[in-house]
Write a protein that holds these residues in place. Sequence first.
Motif, PDB file in Angstrom:
ATOM      1  N   GLU A 247       0.822  -1.190   0.000  1.00 44.95           N
ATOM      2  CA  GLU A 247       0.000   0.000   0.000  1.00 44.95           C
ATOM      3  C   GLU A 247       0.865   1.252   0.000  1.00 44.95           C
ATOM      4  OE1 GLU A 247      -2.740  -0.219   3.218  1.00 44.95           O
ATOM      5  OE2 GLU A 247      -3.760  -2.008   2.432  1.00 44.95           O
ATOM      6  N   THR A 248       0.214   2.403  -0.115  1.00 47.61           N
ATOM      7  CA  THR A 248       0.939   3.669  -0.161  1.00 47.61           C
ATOM      8  C   THR A 248       1.824   3.848   1.059  1.00 47.61           C
ATOM      9  OG1 THR A 248      -0.903   4.665  -1.386  1.00 47.61           O
ATOM     10  CG2 THR A 248       0.674   6.161  -0.359  1.00 47.61           C
ATOM     11  N   ALA A 249       1.282   3.551   2.241  1.00 49.57           N
ATOM     12  CA  ALA A 249       2.062   3.710   3.472  1.00 49.57           C
ATOM     13  C   ALA A 249       3.295   2.817   3.463  1.00 49.57           C
ATOM     14  CB  ALA A 249       1.191   3.395   4.681  1.00 49.57           C
ATOM     15  N   ASP A 250       3.197   1.614   2.907  1.00 49.28           N
ATOM     16  CA  ASP A 250       4.349   0.714   2.850  1.00 49.28           C
ATOM     17  C   ASP A 250       5.451   1.296   1.971  1.00 49.28           C
ATOM     18  OD1 ASP A 250       3.001  -1.238   4.404  1.00 49.28           O
ATOM     19  OD2 ASP A 250       1.928  -1.901   2.620  1.00 49.28           O
TER      20      ASP A 250
ATOM     21  N   ARG B  72       6.987   4.447   3.766  1.00 46.93           N
ATOM     22  CA  ARG B  72       7.810   4.063   4.912  1.00 46.93           C
ATOM     23  C   ARG B  72       9.125   3.442   4.474  1.00 46.93           C
ATOM     24  NH1 ARG B  72       2.775   1.160   7.879  1.00 46.93           N
ATOM     25  NH2 ARG B  72       1.792   3.020   8.804  1.00 46.93           N
ATOM     26  N   ALA B  73       9.062   2.572   3.468  1.00 43.92           N
ATOM     27  CA  ALA B  73      10.278   1.911   3.008  1.00 43.92           C
ATOM     28  C   ALA B  73      11.262   2.910   2.427  1.00 43.92           C
ATOM     29  CB  ALA B  73       9.929   0.843   1.970  1.00 43.92           C
ATOM     30  N   LYS B  74      10.791   3.826   1.596  1.00 39.99           N
ATOM     31  CA  LYS B  74      11.673   4.817   0.982  1.00 39.99           C
ATOM     32  C   LYS B  74      12.241   5.777   2.025  1.00 39.99           C
ATOM     33  CE  LYS B  74      11.457   3.683  -3.396  1.00 39.99           C
ATOM     34  NZ  LYS B  74      12.669   3.350  -4.195  1.00 39.99           N
ATOM     35  N   TYR B  75      11.369   6.211   2.934  1.00 37.45           N
ATOM     36  CA  TYR B  75      11.797   7.147   3.987  1.00 37.45           C
ATOM     37  C   TYR B  75      12.840   6.473   4.890  1.00 37.45           C
ATOM     38  CZ  TYR B  75      11.074  11.210   7.085  1.00 37.45           C
ATOM     39  OH  TYR B  75      11.228  12.358   7.810  1.00 37.45           O
TER      40      TYR B  75
END
Length: 305
Positions: A131-134, A137-140
């Motif tokens: 999902e968008t949050a995943d 979060r991964a990139k950040y």
Amino acid sequence: MAIDQPVVPQPGDQTRIHNIGYRNYNGPRLGRAYARRSLYSQSLRGSYGLGRSVKSKVLPMLLFVVMCVPALIMVAVAVATKAKDLPVDYTRYAILMQAVIGLYVASQGPQSVSRDLRFKTVPLYFSRPIETADYVRAKYAALASALFALTAAPLIVLYVGALLAKLDFADQTKGFAQGLVSVALLSLLFAGIGLVISAITPRRGFGIAAVIAVLTISYGAVSTVQAIAFNQSSDLTAVSWLGLFSPITLIDGVQTWWLGSTSSYVDAAGPDSALAGVVFLVVLLAVIGGSFGLLMRRYRKVGLS
């Protein structure tokens, strides 16, 4: 000449489905958590060019070396001269090397997200169990981790060198811990700002220029205005509050109040009260949280295109 007549199905015929060899997938389904970890790992490796071409490794590795070389020189001088302390505090090192850190963020922030935007592969990520949050979060987390490695490595060099020089263990351990907290906050702040700017445009060159302008030029502008304010009125309060308007001076103000480090502001004029220190910390956390929120908003729109 005989002409073949079409075969007309009779009412009694039944439709048959022929086996053409496809098989169902019976293996493990690893789900969102595995996809998120894989994206984080891939992005973190990419931040140092690992798994990519040799050309992609040159700049991040060079900047990593540039960050560590001054620390090695300081350690060598401290050991050779039997100094009683290191020439620079742990919390001050990243402030002094902010130009190198800004260049790293400018080069690797757009690299992390611009290609996905340019080649329109973001919707493909979201077609999987992610999902968008995943994605955000991964990139950040990947860029923040890469920045923490960049900024913490020279602190480790300083700490090991201080122990080899037989400096006071308790003082050096305390300073080293404070330095790690400082660069952790810096990594979160710079990663958030760099990714938000980079996610605005799919053109990597524009992203690089914009990140440099926000991180590096803002520091020069704020430092100049602080010097002018001090020279004209000697108002240390104004000098302190001006530090809110640049990422690196914001970090400086937080660590001056919270970690007890020496400020790099003009005349060491960091936050001079508990209220000012709390404001600096709240603004720092707000920028980090706001960066994450803006990334979520950006990628919700991108995922629909």
